[in-house]
Scaffold this motif. Structure first.
Motif, PDB file in Angstrom:
ATOM      1  N   PRO A 119      -7.609   1.710  -2.942  1.00 18.83           N
ATOM      2  CA  PRO A 119      -6.639   2.196  -3.929  1.00 18.83           C
ATOM      3  C   PRO A 119      -6.376   1.237  -5.090  1.00 18.83           C
ATOM      4  O   PRO A 119      -6.324   1.666  -6.250  1.00 18.83           O
ATOM      5  N   ALA A 168       2.181  10.419  -3.070  1.00 23.19           N
ATOM      6  CA  ALA A 168       0.932  10.205  -2.333  1.00 23.19           C
ATOM      7  C   ALA A 168       0.676   8.717  -2.114  1.00 23.19           C
ATOM      8  O   ALA A 168       0.296   8.288  -1.012  1.00 23.19           O
ATOM      9  N   TRP A 169       0.897   7.909  -3.144  1.00 24.72           N
ATOM     10  CA  TRP A 169       0.666   6.457  -3.036  1.00 24.72           C
ATOM     11  C   TRP A 169       1.617   5.828  -2.020  1.00 24.72           C
ATOM     12  O   TRP A 169       1.216   4.980  -1.216  1.00 24.72           O
ATOM     13  N   SER A 172       0.717   6.824   1.591  1.00 17.76           N
ATOM     14  CA  SER A 172      -0.470   6.101   2.024  1.00 17.76           C
ATOM     15  C   SER A 172      -0.140   4.646   2.351  1.00 17.76           C
ATOM     16  O   SER A 172      -0.632   4.087   3.333  1.00 17.76           O
ATOM     17  N   ALA A 177      -2.486   6.193   5.769  1.00 22.67           N
ATOM     18  CA  ALA A 177      -3.365   7.359   5.647  1.00 22.67           C
ATOM     19  C   ALA A 177      -4.225   7.257   4.396  1.00 22.67           C
ATOM     20  O   ALA A 177      -3.875   6.568   3.435  1.00 22.67           O
ATOM     21  N   SER A 178      -5.339   7.965   4.424  1.00 24.15           N
ATOM     22  CA  SER A 178      -6.258   7.940   3.289  1.00 24.15           C
ATOM     23  C   SER A 178      -5.646   8.672   2.094  1.00 24.15           C
ATOM     24  O   SER A 178      -5.035   9.736   2.233  1.00 24.15           O
ATOM     25  N   LEU A 179      -5.859   8.083   0.921  1.00 24.34           N
ATOM     26  CA  LEU A 179      -5.356   8.694  -0.312  1.00 24.34           C
ATOM     27  C   LEU A 179      -6.299   9.745  -0.873  1.00 24.34           C
ATOM     28  O   LEU A 179      -5.890  10.591  -1.657  1.00 24.34           O
ATOM     29  N   THR A 182      -5.472  13.553  -0.392  1.00 26.33           N
ATOM     30  CA  THR A 182      -4.186  13.882  -1.005  1.00 26.33           C
ATOM     31  C   THR A 182      -4.278  13.903  -2.527  1.00 26.33           C
ATOM     32  O   THR A 182      -3.777  14.822  -3.186  1.00 26.33           O
TER      33      THR A 182
END
Length: 271
Positions: A119, A168-169, A172, A177-179, A182
């Motif tokens: 990210p 979302a950021w 995560s 969890a994976s971004l 999303t």
């Protein structure tokens, strides 16, 4: 005539006959000005504008007589309406650019994550081509709160989509969890919203055109008066009755244009 001055001053204040800077508008300190957001001082700015207009019209009555005051008031109404519509159009265009920028940023971020970037790296690379992400990138570089930056920027008209990126950021970062998935959903949703707004904008083009047509109806009325053998301009400038009709006609035309624009704005906001 003093009462007329006060009435025109109130109308001028309601129309917001000031520039964005003088109307108490502020910009977010993001480096990118975006779209102005109204501050709490705007009411006082409008009162000051109303007082200034009232003083100017009263001075015109004293120095040049009531006829000149009516001409001045009519001109102020027209100029105020044109300025207000121009400001609304500028805000609408700025908001549209903001929505496009956010949708593009979400798409680029999702693409960077999809090819395997972490990210932080994805955000840094996306910011190179998406200025809307510059502040978030700078905040990330010093270990700051990226979601907080996006939530603050989402208050700017046209950038509400940044709130979804912030959520979302943050999820995560907290859950691990994976971004990727999303952000892909966020990007698709923003693109769909943009398509819907484009359709709504095209549908509202006709009502806005009708509003512009209303602006020329007084001129058409004067032309029809000449066609039937009258001299409407001479009557409008000859005495108090004509002055009153001139001012009332222009005021009603301006009110009609603004009313239609207000309806179109509400319809667009609900889309």
């Amino acid at each position: 005539m003093i009462g007329l001055s006060v009435l025109l001053a109130v109308l001028a204040a309601l129309l917001g006959v000031t520039t964005p800077a003088a109307a108490g508008l502020r910009r977010l300190p993001s480096g990118d000005p975006g779209t102005p957001v109204r501050s709490g001082r705007q009411w006082w700015r409008r009162v000051a504008a109303a007082v200034a207009v009232a003083a100017a019209l009263t001075l015109t009555v004293v120095l040049a007589g009531p006829r000149a005051a009516v001409y001045t008031a009519t001109s102020l109404l027209v100029l105020a309406t044109v300025a207000h519509l121009g400001r609304l159009r500028g805000r609408r265009r700025a908001a549209e650019r903001g929505r496009l920028a956010v949708a593009e940023a979400a798409t680029v971020l999702a693409a960077n994550l999809r090819v395997g970037m972490v990210p932080a790296q994805a955000l840094t690379k996306a910011a190179a081509g998406c200025p809307v992400l510059d502040e978030a990138r700078a905040t990330l570089a010093i270990g700051g709160d990226v979601p907080a930056v996006w939530r603050r920027q989402s208050a700017v008209e046209g950038r509400a989509g940044l709130r979804e990126l912030a959520r979302a950021w943050q999820v995560s970062g907290v859950s691990g969890a994976s971004l990727t998935g999303t952000l892909e959903e966020v990007a698709a949703g923003l693109a769909a919203d943009q398509s819907l707004r484009a359709v709504v904008g095209s549908e509202l083009a006709a009502p806005r055109a009708t509003g512009k047509l209303m602006a020329v109806l007084p001129v058409l009325g004067i032309g029809m008066g000449y066609l039937i053998g009258g001299d409407p301009l001479q009557w409008l400038v000859a005495g108090p009755a004509g002055w009153g009709c001139l001012l009332l006609g222009v005021g009603l035309a301006c009110a009609g244009v603004l009313w239609i624009e207000n309806l179109a704005r509400r319809a667009a906001a609900q889309a």
